[in-house]
Design a protein around this motif. Structure first.
Motif, PDB file in Angstrom:
ATOM      1  N   LEU A  19      49.080  41.347  25.956  1.00 10.33           N
ATOM      2  CA  LEU A  19      47.970  41.545  25.027  1.00 10.33           C
ATOM      3  C   LEU A  19      48.221  42.763  24.146  1.00 10.33           C
ATOM      4  CD1 LEU A  19      45.253  40.683  23.949  1.00 10.33           C
ATOM      5  CD2 LEU A  19      44.170  41.993  25.792  1.00 10.33           C
ATOM      6  N   GLU A  20      48.709  43.846  24.748  1.00  9.62           N
ATOM      7  CA  GLU A  20      49.024  45.046  23.964  1.00  9.62           C
ATOM      8  C   GLU A  20      50.107  44.748  22.938  1.00  9.62           C
ATOM      9  OE1 GLU A  20      50.054  48.246  26.586  1.00  9.62           O
ATOM     10  OE2 GLU A  20      48.113  48.187  27.605  1.00  9.62           O
ATOM     11  N   TYR A  21      51.106  44.009  23.338  1.00 17.24           N
ATOM     12  CA  TYR A  21      52.188  43.634  22.421  1.00 17.24           C
ATOM     13  C   TYR A  21      51.641  42.814  21.255  1.00 17.24           C
ATOM     14  CZ  TYR A  21      56.536  41.523  20.773  1.00 17.24           C
ATOM     15  OH  TYR A  21      57.578  41.097  19.999  1.00 17.24           O
ATOM     16  N   GLN A  22      50.787  41.854  21.564  1.00 18.00           N
ATOM     17  CA  GLN A  22      50.185  41.018  20.536  1.00 18.00           C
ATOM     18  C   GLN A  22      49.366  41.856  19.554  1.00 18.00           C
ATOM     19  OE1 GLN A  22      47.798  37.777  22.057  1.00 18.00           O
ATOM     20  NE2 GLN A  22      46.411  37.929  20.355  1.00 18.00           N
ATOM     21  N   GLU A  39      49.671  45.024  18.906  1.00 18.84           N
ATOM     22  CA  GLU A  39      50.579  45.875  18.126  1.00 18.84           C
ATOM     23  C   GLU A  39      51.193  45.086  16.970  1.00 18.84           C
ATOM     24  OE1 GLU A  39      54.894  48.000  18.754  1.00 18.84           O
ATOM     25  OE2 GLU A  39      53.549  47.864  20.482  1.00 18.84           O
ATOM     26  N   LEU A  40      51.611  43.862  17.247  1.00 20.66           N
ATOM     27  CA  LEU A  40      52.176  43.047  16.172  1.00 20.66           C
ATOM     28  C   LEU A  40      51.150  42.746  15.094  1.00 20.66           C
ATOM     29  CD1 LEU A  40      54.382  40.444  18.081  1.00 20.66           C
ATOM     30  CD2 LEU A  40      55.153  42.344  16.662  1.00 20.66           C
ATOM     31  N   ARG A  41      49.939  42.425  15.522  1.00 21.60           N
ATOM     32  CA  ARG A  41      48.886  42.070  14.562  1.00 21.60           C
ATOM     33  C   ARG A  41      48.408  43.284  13.754  1.00 21.60           C
ATOM     34  NH1 ARG A  41      45.208  37.504  17.629  1.00 21.60           N
ATOM     35  NH2 ARG A  41      46.833  35.913  17.613  1.00 21.60           N
ATOM     36  N   SER A  42      48.583  44.466  14.301  1.00 29.80           N
ATOM     37  CA  SER A  42      48.168  45.664  13.571  1.00 29.80           C
ATOM     38  C   SER A  42      49.009  45.859  12.306  1.00 29.80           C
ATOM     39  CB  SER A  42      48.244  46.892  14.470  1.00 29.80           C
ATOM     40  OG  SER A  42      49.596  47.217  14.724  1.00 29.80           O
ATOM     41  N   GLU A  43      50.185  45.252  12.288  1.00 32.49           N
ATOM     42  CA  GLU A  43      51.051  45.355  11.120  1.00 32.49           C
ATOM     43  C   GLU A  43      50.551  44.533   9.946  1.00 32.49           C
ATOM     44  OE1 GLU A  43      54.892  44.191  12.518  1.00 32.49           O
ATOM     45  OE2 GLU A  43      55.037  45.872  13.914  1.00 32.49           O
ATOM     46  N   TRP A  44      49.650  43.589  10.205  1.00 35.61           N
ATOM     47  CA  TRP A  44      49.138  42.727   9.142  1.00 35.61           C
ATOM     48  C   TRP A  44      48.138  43.499   8.334  1.00 35.61           C
ATOM     49  CZ3 TRP A  44      47.928  37.879  12.525  1.00 35.61           C
ATOM     50  CH2 TRP A  44      49.121  37.374  13.051  1.00 35.61           C
TER      51      TRP A  44
END
Length: 72
Positions: A62-65, A67-72
Motif C-alpha cells: 500500500l505504501e509503495y502504491q 508513493e507511485l501515485r503521489s508522482e501523478w
C-alpha cells in the motif's frame, strides 16, 4: 465441426496408427483428445502468475502504491 490439414512426421503417424489399433477408436477422436489435453495443460488461470509477487519484498504494498501515485 471443422476440418484441418495437419502434416505429421512418419514416426508420429506410425505411433498414431498403433494407438488407433490398440484402442479401437477413430484416428480423429484420438487427435481431438490429444489437442484437448494439450490445450487444458497450457491454459493459464488469469492472474495466477502474480499471486505471491510481493512475498519477498520488504516494502508495504500500500505504501509503495501511494508513493507511485503521489508522482501523478
Amino acid at each position: 465441426m471443422n476440418r484441418i490439414l495437419v502434416d505429421l512426421p512418419e514416426e508420429q503417424l506410425h505411433e498414431l496408427t498403433a494407438l488407433v489399433e490398440a484402442e479401437q477408436r477413430p484416428r480423429a477422436a484420438i487427435i481431438r483428445d490429444a489437442i484437448e489435453a494439450y490445450i487444458a495443460s497450457h491454459k493459464r488461470v488469469l492472474g495466477a502468475d502474480v499471486f505471491g509477487l510481493w512475498k519477498h519484498k520488504k516494502a508495504d504494498g500500500l505504501e509503495y502504491q501511494e508513493e507511485l501515485r503521489s508522482e501523478w
